[in-house]
Design an enzyme around this catalytic site. Structure first.
Site, short mmCIF file in Angstrom:
data_model
loop_
_atom_site.label_atom_id
_atom_site.label_comp_id
_atom_site.label_asym_id
_atom_site.label_seq_id
_atom_site.Cartn_x
_atom_site.Cartn_y
_atom_site.Cartn_z
CE LYS A 1 12.49 -5.12 0.59
NZ LYS A 1 11.90 -4.91 2.04
CG HIS B 1 8.31 -15.91 13.67
ND1 HIS B 1 8.00 -14.41 13.33
CD2 HIS B 1 6.98 -16.34 13.91
CE1 HIS B 1 6.76 -14.34 13.50
NE2 HIS B 1 6.19 -15.07 13.90
C1 GAR Z 1 13.17 -12.54 18.80
O1 GAR Z 1 12.34 -13.15 19.76
C2 GAR Z 1 12.71 -13.06 17.40
O2 GAR Z 1 12.14 -14.06 17.31
C3 GAR Z 1 11.86 -12.08 16.84
O3 GAR Z 1 12.43 -10.78 17.50
C4 GAR Z 1 12.88 -10.94 18.53
C5 GAR Z 1 14.24 -10.27 18.60
O4 GAR Z 1 15.00 -10.45 19.68
N1 GAR Z 1 11.59 -11.99 15.29
C6 GAR Z 1 10.62 -11.80 14.79
O5 GAR Z 1 9.29 -11.53 15.38
C7 GAR Z 1 10.48 -11.72 13.57
N2 GAR Z 1 9.31 -11.95 12.73
P1 GAR Z 1 16.37 -10.12 19.89
O6 GAR Z 1 16.70 -8.66 19.30
O7 GAR Z 1 16.72 -9.84 21.51
O8 GAR Z 1 17.18 -11.11 19.32
#
Ligand code: GAR
Length: 200
Positions: free
Chosen positions: A64, A108
């Site tokens: 990583k 989030h």
């Molecule tokens: C979003 O809803 C974001 O909040 C979530 O992934 C989605 C991405 O949507 N993030 C997480 O769950 C992080 N833990 P997008 O690709 O359409 O922006």
């Protein structure tokens, strides 16, 4: 100096951030999109929007730390000062965290500290909460544990499905994330260490 967005999936938040950043009065451009998934939908969006996209596949690196060192050098080349995680489904490691301490934000889809990690919408529905929402927070070494900057609630209605909840949550995200970022860029939100981002 400019902003990079990290994304792993669809990229709807990335698109909204780019659109807002192109409006008058936005102080710092989004010049780079980084994804860890070679087939992510967000790559199509970056192409359509004319934003440079780079793919860093973690399986191409032994550790990583090596993966993040490679990312770091590209961020340096692009003069990236701040990072916005937008559906980047990977824990940020010490290499990036140290280089960009309190210069990384995440969005989030829950009211943290509830429903951290993956599948936050499913977790909320399975738990049976009446309210969930959206959180924007600073990124630290934990999973969705960094200091909270802003939150907005979303009502879970009877008969709600993951897809209907996703639409509602994303509508809130698309307004909240650019608004918080703008405040950060204009010095209205200070990092937890109280220092102006980018001055160290
Ligand atoms: C979003 O809803 C974001 O909040 C979530 O992934 C989605 C991405 O949507 N993030 C997480 O769950 C992080 N833990 P997008 O690709 O359409 O922006």
């Amino acid at each position: 100096m400019s902003i990079a967005v990290f994304a792993s999936g669809d990229g709807s938040n990335f698109e909204v951030l780019v659109e807002k950043s192109r409006r008058q009065g936005w102080p710092e451009p989004v010049t780079l999109m980084l994804t860890d998934r070679p087939k992510a939908q967000v790559l199509e969006r970056a192409k359509r929007l004319g934003v440079t996209a780079v793919v860093f596949n973690p399986s191409d690196y032994e550790t990583k730390a090596a993966y993040e060192q490679a990312i770091l050098s590209v961020l340096g080349e692009f003069g990236i000062r701040r990072i916005l995680l937008a559906g980047y489904m990977r824990i940020v490691g010490p290499v990036l965290l140290e280089a960009y301490r309190w210069r990384i934000l995440n969005i989030h889809p829950s009211l943290l500290p509830a429903f951290q990690g993956k599948d936050a919408l499913e977790q909320a529905l399975n738990y049976g909460v009446r309210w969930t929402g959206v959180t924007v927070h600073w990124v630290d070494e934990g999973i969705d544990t960094g200091p909270i900057i802003e939150q907005k609630p979303v009502l879970v209605e009877p008969g709600e499905t993951v897809e209907s909840l996703r639409r509602k949550v994303q509508f809130v995200e698309h307004n909240l994330y650019p608004a918080v970022v703008r405040k950060w860029l204009t010095g209205k939100i200070l990092p937890p260490d109280g220092r102006e981002s980018g001055r160290h």
